[in-house]
Scaffold this motif. Structure first.
Motif, PDB file in Angstrom:
ATOM      1  N   GLY A 308      27.295 -57.355  52.827  1.00  0.00           N
ATOM      2  CA  GLY A 308      27.930 -57.449  51.601  1.00  0.00           C
ATOM      3  C   GLY A 308      27.975 -56.256  50.842  1.00  0.00           C
ATOM      4  N   SER A 309      26.802 -55.551  50.752  1.00  0.00           N
ATOM      5  CA  SER A 309      26.798 -54.482  49.926  1.00  0.00           C
ATOM      6  C   SER A 309      27.063 -53.117  50.624  1.00  0.00           C
ATOM      7  CB  SER A 309      25.383 -54.189  49.180  1.00  0.00           C
ATOM      8  OG  SER A 309      24.392 -54.241  50.323  1.00  0.00           O
ATOM      9  N   GLY A 310      27.063 -53.258  52.080  1.00  0.00           N
ATOM     10  CA  GLY A 310      27.298 -52.018  52.574  1.00  0.00           C
ATOM     11  C   GLY A 310      25.980 -51.200  52.689  1.00  0.00           C
ATOM     12  N   ILE A 311      25.004 -51.293  52.439  1.00  0.00           N
ATOM     13  CA  ILE A 311      23.674 -50.804  52.300  1.00  0.00           C
ATOM     14  C   ILE A 311      23.208 -50.393  53.539  1.00  0.00           C
ATOM     15  CG2 ILE A 311      21.305 -50.455  51.378  1.00  0.00           C
ATOM     16  CD1 ILE A 311      22.102 -51.782  48.872  1.00  0.00           C
ATOM     17  N   VAL A 312      22.751 -49.213  54.148  1.00  0.00           N
ATOM     18  CA  VAL A 312      22.215 -49.009  55.396  1.00  0.00           C
ATOM     19  C   VAL A 312      20.831 -49.001  55.471  1.00  0.00           C
ATOM     20  CG1 VAL A 312      22.362 -47.786  57.547  1.00  0.00           C
ATOM     21  CG2 VAL A 312      24.477 -47.830  56.492  1.00  0.00           C
ATOM     22  N   LYS A 313      20.050 -49.764  56.052  1.00  0.00           N
ATOM     23  CA  LYS A 313      18.773 -49.884  56.268  1.00  0.00           C
ATOM     24  C   LYS A 313      18.079 -49.229  57.661  1.00  0.00           C
ATOM     25  CE  LYS A 313      18.094 -53.393  52.720  1.00  0.00           C
ATOM     26  NZ  LYS A 313      17.772 -54.783  52.286  1.00  0.00           N
ATOM     27  N   SER A 314      17.073 -48.612  57.692  1.00  0.00           N
ATOM     28  CA  SER A 314      16.222 -48.302  58.917  1.00  0.00           C
ATOM     29  C   SER A 314      15.004 -49.060  58.793  1.00  0.00           C
ATOM     30  CB  SER A 314      16.130 -46.937  58.948  1.00  0.00           C
ATOM     31  OG  SER A 314      17.521 -46.211  59.233  1.00  0.00           O
ATOM     32  N   LEU A 315      14.676 -49.779  60.123  1.00  0.00           N
ATOM     33  CA  LEU A 315      13.564 -50.156  60.656  1.00  0.00           C
ATOM     34  C   LEU A 315      12.744 -49.716  61.736  1.00  0.00           C
ATOM     35  CD1 LEU A 315      11.600 -52.540  59.462  1.00  0.00           C
ATOM     36  CD2 LEU A 315      13.006 -53.993  61.019  1.00  0.00           C
ATOM     37  N   PRO A 316      11.552 -48.947  61.675  1.00  0.00           N
ATOM     38  CA  PRO A 316      10.914 -48.638  62.776  1.00  0.00           C
ATOM     39  C   PRO A 316      10.397 -49.810  63.733  1.00  0.00           C
ATOM     40  CG  PRO A 316       9.405 -48.293  60.991  1.00  0.00           C
ATOM     41  CD  PRO A 316      10.915 -48.639  60.403  1.00  0.00           C
ATOM     42  N   TYR A 317      10.323 -49.735  64.782  1.00  0.00           N
ATOM     43  CA  TYR A 317       9.804 -50.895  65.527  1.00  0.00           C
ATOM     44  C   TYR A 317       9.081 -50.460  66.711  1.00  0.00           C
ATOM     45  CZ  TYR A 317      13.204 -49.008  69.150  1.00  0.00           C
ATOM     46  OH  TYR A 317      13.969 -48.105  69.996  1.00  0.00           O
ATOM     47  N   GLY A 318       8.379 -51.636  67.495  1.00  0.00           N
ATOM     48  CA  GLY A 318       7.745 -51.343  68.474  1.00  0.00           C
ATOM     49  C   GLY A 318       8.393 -52.106  69.768  1.00  0.00           C
ATOM     50  N   MET A 319       9.208 -53.237  69.504  1.00  0.00           N
ATOM     51  CA  MET A 319      10.126 -53.762  70.717  1.00  0.00           C
ATOM     52  C   MET A 319      11.098 -54.422  69.966  1.00  0.00           C
ATOM     53  SD  MET A 319       8.994 -56.706  73.392  1.00  0.00           S
ATOM     54  CE  MET A 319       9.183 -57.907  72.335  1.00  0.00           C
ATOM     55  N   ILE A 320      12.380 -54.380  70.715  1.00  0.00           N
ATOM     56  CA  ILE A 320      13.491 -55.014  70.263  1.00  0.00           C
ATOM     57  C   ILE A 320      13.932 -55.824  71.318  1.00  0.00           C
ATOM     58  CG2 ILE A 320      15.926 -54.883  69.608  1.00  0.00           C
ATOM     59  CD1 ILE A 320      15.405 -52.348  68.065  1.00  0.00           C
ATOM     60  N   VAL A 321      14.396 -57.141  71.070  1.00  0.00           N
ATOM     61  CA  VAL A 321      14.955 -57.877  72.080  1.00  0.00           C
ATOM     62  C   VAL A 321      16.522 -58.063  71.457  1.00  0.00           C
ATOM     63  CG1 VAL A 321      15.158 -60.088  73.090  1.00  0.00           C
ATOM     64  CG2 VAL A 321      12.933 -58.993  72.777  1.00  0.00           C
ATOM     65  N   TRP A 322      17.435 -57.926  72.230  1.00  0.00           N
ATOM     66  CA  TRP A 322      19.009 -57.993  71.977  1.00  0.00           C
ATOM     67  C   TRP A 322      19.323 -59.290  72.512  1.00  0.00           C
ATOM     68  CZ3 TRP A 322      21.811 -54.703  69.003  1.00  0.00           C
ATOM     69  CH2 TRP A 322      23.069 -54.595  69.146  1.00  0.00           C
ATOM     70  N   SER A 323      19.852 -60.136  71.751  1.00  0.00           N
ATOM     71  CA  SER A 323      20.329 -61.596  72.016  1.00  0.00           C
ATOM     72  C   SER A 323      21.544 -61.955  71.203  1.00  0.00           C
ATOM     73  CB  SER A 323      19.155 -62.619  72.273  1.00  0.00           C
ATOM     74  OG  SER A 323      19.832 -63.775  72.512  1.00  0.00           O
ATOM     75  N   THR A 324      22.891 -61.328  71.542  1.00  0.00           N
ATOM     76  CA  THR A 324      24.038 -61.384  70.605  1.00  0.00           C
ATOM     77  C   THR A 324      24.969 -61.908  71.274  1.00  0.00           C
ATOM     78  OG1 THR A 324      24.621 -59.229  70.839  1.00  0.00           O
ATOM     79  CG2 THR A 324      23.166 -59.631  69.082  1.00  0.00           C
ATOM     80  N   GLY A 325      25.062 -62.710  72.544  1.00  0.00           N
ATOM     81  CA  GLY A 325      26.285 -63.072  72.998  1.00  0.00           C
ATOM     82  C   GLY A 325      26.333 -62.563  74.456  1.00  0.00           C
ATOM     83  N   ILE A 326      27.447 -62.727  75.222  1.00  0.00           N
ATOM     84  CA  ILE A 326      27.732 -62.540  76.417  1.00  0.00           C
ATOM     85  C   ILE A 326      28.787 -61.444  76.571  1.00  0.00           C
ATOM     86  CG2 ILE A 326      26.462 -64.312  77.479  1.00  0.00           C
ATOM     87  CD1 ILE A 326      29.258 -65.896  77.994  1.00  0.00           C
ATOM     88  N   GLY A 327      29.051 -60.775  77.464  1.00  0.00           N
ATOM     89  CA  GLY A 327      29.967 -59.854  78.053  1.00  0.00           C
ATOM     90  C   GLY A 327      30.399 -60.154  79.201  1.00  0.00           C
ATOM     91  N   THR A 328      31.669 -59.475  79.577  1.00  0.00           N
ATOM     92  CA  THR A 328      32.281 -59.746  81.050  1.00  0.00           C
ATOM     93  C   THR A 328      31.713 -58.618  81.923  1.00  0.00           C
ATOM     94  OG1 THR A 328      34.197 -60.687  80.060  1.00  0.00           O
ATOM     95  CG2 THR A 328      34.331 -60.105  82.424  1.00  0.00           C
ATOM     96  N   ARG A 329      31.337 -59.111  83.150  1.00  0.00           N
ATOM     97  CA  ARG A 329      30.803 -58.111  84.093  1.00  0.00           C
ATOM     98  C   ARG A 329      31.808 -57.266  84.833  1.00  0.00           C
ATOM     99  NH1 ARG A 329      25.678 -59.445  85.858  1.00  0.00           N
ATOM    100  NH2 ARG A 329      25.112 -61.559  85.440  1.00  0.00           N
ATOM    101  N   PRO A 330      31.689 -56.105  85.137  1.00  0.00           N
ATOM    102  CA  PRO A 330      32.674 -55.173  85.741  1.00  0.00           C
ATOM    103  C   PRO A 330      33.555 -55.663  86.715  1.00  0.00           C
ATOM    104  CG  PRO A 330      30.557 -54.060  84.989  1.00  0.00           C
ATOM    105  CD  PRO A 330      30.505 -55.353  84.963  1.00  0.00           C
TER     106      PRO A 330
END
Length: 577
Positions: A308-330
């Protein structure tokens, strides 16, 4: 004695080779002899007949369901997959935190295949090329060992079943591949479990500052779909119920953040479930950031942009799990180029699961989608069938039949028909429910109905990429293969006369049986058929029952139920093993 030995040997030959059995027994009956001769049985004849070779790529939900339900012994099945087991993926989030052990949710594919009366051969290898012209698949060994002197080989096929699943979709976001964990395979869940414990062990070292400890204990989950939400809930329970007892000084420093680009988490669920989940996460202290798009991930922090606002924020982390959908295999993308499907996101099939542009290749599961016509292309014919007197109106009884016909062809439309476009129509149908006289007299303008339907048609999506859809597709395709030889006119597969609408097999129709959203704290939300929504502790026991019943074998059922009991009695295991 000699004749008895002869019979035992003949029987052993029959059972071991399943070929012609010729047994001659000589029995003394006073002054003469009586001879019996048994010739080849029908099964032996079938075994000697030429078999169609069916190559199955994958051991996921779709492939395993197909193999389990294939009963026609006239096929020679070859399974090719880089993993030699089937994994019950809905329980992967439970594996990440030790609620369930990894070994408990897997079943060797050979155990599943050996129970069939169909000859099944398995190769632990990765398919890297599909050649539809020469009807071959090219593979390479999935291990470091050399396979029969070669690491690469090819397999010919008469029919090909592509059920390779999909990979995690990074949307080409910089740094995701290098710095994020995914949750698609057993190995992913095991790595996440190890990393969580590592973060706590590192944070407990004496020389670290509190800021450094907070960074190590900052867990970020990207994606507010079922997998991301369930993992966040599992992680919260793991921290509060188990790790807090082992690392009491670190509990106040732990923070779990769920990042979602949309306006709500669990968008595919009913709004009542979405609201319940968001409120529960708020009570549990899980930081839910809606409308936040990830722009970059480094080895130290994640950058998000507020939609909505376009504001960019940064967040330090210890671990990230990415679960945003699926993509096609090569390999699937390369195959799509060969058959002219370059403008598609995944493999496109007809309603009989046959890949468009081919005659003997089928695709199911997450790697494919059924190319369905838009609702409005069919709606005119469906309405004409009910509006026989051409009044341009439908009574409630006729409207119910129309909606039933549309929903049978497009099951996913039921989700969208609950939205505001149909609010007045649904209310009207509820008011006259059970009153036959009112149902026949109450008229609804066809143009009003078509206008509401056109708005739904514009936003209607394909079937969801879930285990439930894949399993039903595998079962359907196996049934087609089981009955394929019954058709004398065309034994090679479904007829290609789509315009005439004549097919030997009924098109695949997905039947939605409901879905669960485990939210932690022994609470689960469920959306059941018939627009029923339930949530709370009682629903958690329903979730236990359903998932236990859907496990592929009694061995896995016993192991998983045992893991659940162990968790209740002793808690989750926090070792790094």
């Amino acid at each position: 004695m000699a004749s008895s030995t002869f019979f035992r040997r003949a029987t052993n030959v029959y059972h071991s080779h399943q070929r012609f059995l010729v047994a001659i027994a000589v029995v003394s009956t006073g002054g003469g002899t009586l001879a019996y001769t048994t010739y080849a049985d029908a099964r032996s004849i079938v075994d000697d007949a030429p078999k169609k070779k069916v190559v199955v790529l994958g051991t996921g939900w779709a492939a395993t369901s197909f193999v389990k339900n294939l009963k026609n012994s006239s096929y020679d099945v070859h399974i090719v997959s880089p993993r030699n087991y089937f994994a019950f993926t809905p329980l992967l989030p439970s594996v990440t935190c030790g609620t369930v052990e990894a070994r408990s949710i897997v079943e060797p594919i050979r155990n599943i295949a050996k129970k069939k009366n169909v000859r099944v051969q398995f190769e632990e290898a990765e398919c890297y090329k599909i050649d539809p012209v020469n009807k071959r698949v090219y593979c390479r060994s999935a291990t470091n060992k050399i396979l029969e002197g070669r690491e690469e080989f090819n397999v010919e096929y008469d029919y090909l079943v592509v059920a390779m699943g999909a990979r995690s979709n990074t949307f080409n976001t910089p740094g995701v591949e290098e710095n994020c964990h995914f949750l698609k395979e057993i190995e992913d869940a095991q790595r996440i479990r190890t990393t969580v414990v590592d973060c706590f062990e590192k944070a407990s070292l004496p020389h670290l500052s509190n800021d450094h400890r907070k960074t190590l204990l900052q867990f970020v989950v990207v994606g507010g779909g079922p997998t991301g939400v369930e993992f966040a809930a599992e992680l919260h329970d793991f921290v509060t119920e188990d790790l807090a007892k082992l690392y009491p000084a670190l509990k106040p420093l732990v923070n779990i953040t769920l990042v979602e680009a949309g306006d709500h988490i669990l968008n595919m669920f009913d709004k009542r479930i979405t609201d319940f989940a968001e409120k529960k996460f708020q009570r549990d202290g899980i930081d839910v950031r809606l409308g936040s798009m990830v722009t970059k991930v480094t080895n130290k922090e994640i950058s998000t942009k507020d939609r909505g606002s376009g504001i960019v924020k940064s967040l330090p982390y210890g671990m990230i799990v990415w679960s945003t959908g699926i993509g096609t295999r090569p390999v699937v993308m390369e195959f799509m180029k060969q058959i002219g499907q370059t403008n598609r996101r995944v493999l496109s099939t007809d309603e009989w699961l046959r890949v468009e542009g081919t005659n003997d290749i089928y695709a199911l599961g997450d790697c494919a989608t059924i190319l369905q016509r838009k609702v409005m292309e069919d709606i005119e014919e469906i309405i004409k069938k009910e509006d026989k007197d051409n009044t341009d109106t439908l009574n409630v009884k006729e409207l119910k039949k129309v909606i039933k016909d549309i929903s049978e062809r497009y099951p996913q439309i039921e989700i969208y028909m609950k939205r505001k476009q149909f609010k007045d129509i649904i209310e009207l149908m509820k008011n006259v429910k059970g009153n036959d006289e009112k149902q026949e007299s109450t008229q609804i303008d066809i143009e009003t109905f078509k206008k509401a339907l056109s708005e739904v048609d514009a936003q209607m999506k394909n079937l969801p990429a879930t285990a439930q859809v894949a399993a039903q597709q595998g079962e359907y395709l196996a049934d087609c293969f089981n009955r394929m030889e019954d058709c004398v006119k065309n034994p090679e597969g479904p007829l290609r006369t789509r315009k005439e609408g004549r097919h030997r097999f009924r098109p695949f129709r997905y039947k939605h049986l409901g879905q669960f959203a485990p939210l932690g704290g022994e609470q689960t939300a469920a959306q059941l058929p018939g627009d029923y929504v339930i949530h709370g502790h009682s629903t958690q026991w329903l979730w236990y029952s359903v998932y236990a019943s859907k496990l592929v074998s009694w061995r896995t059922r016993m192991l998983v139920v045992g893991d659940w009991m162990r968790k209740f009695i002793f808690g989750r295991d926090s070792s790094r093993i």
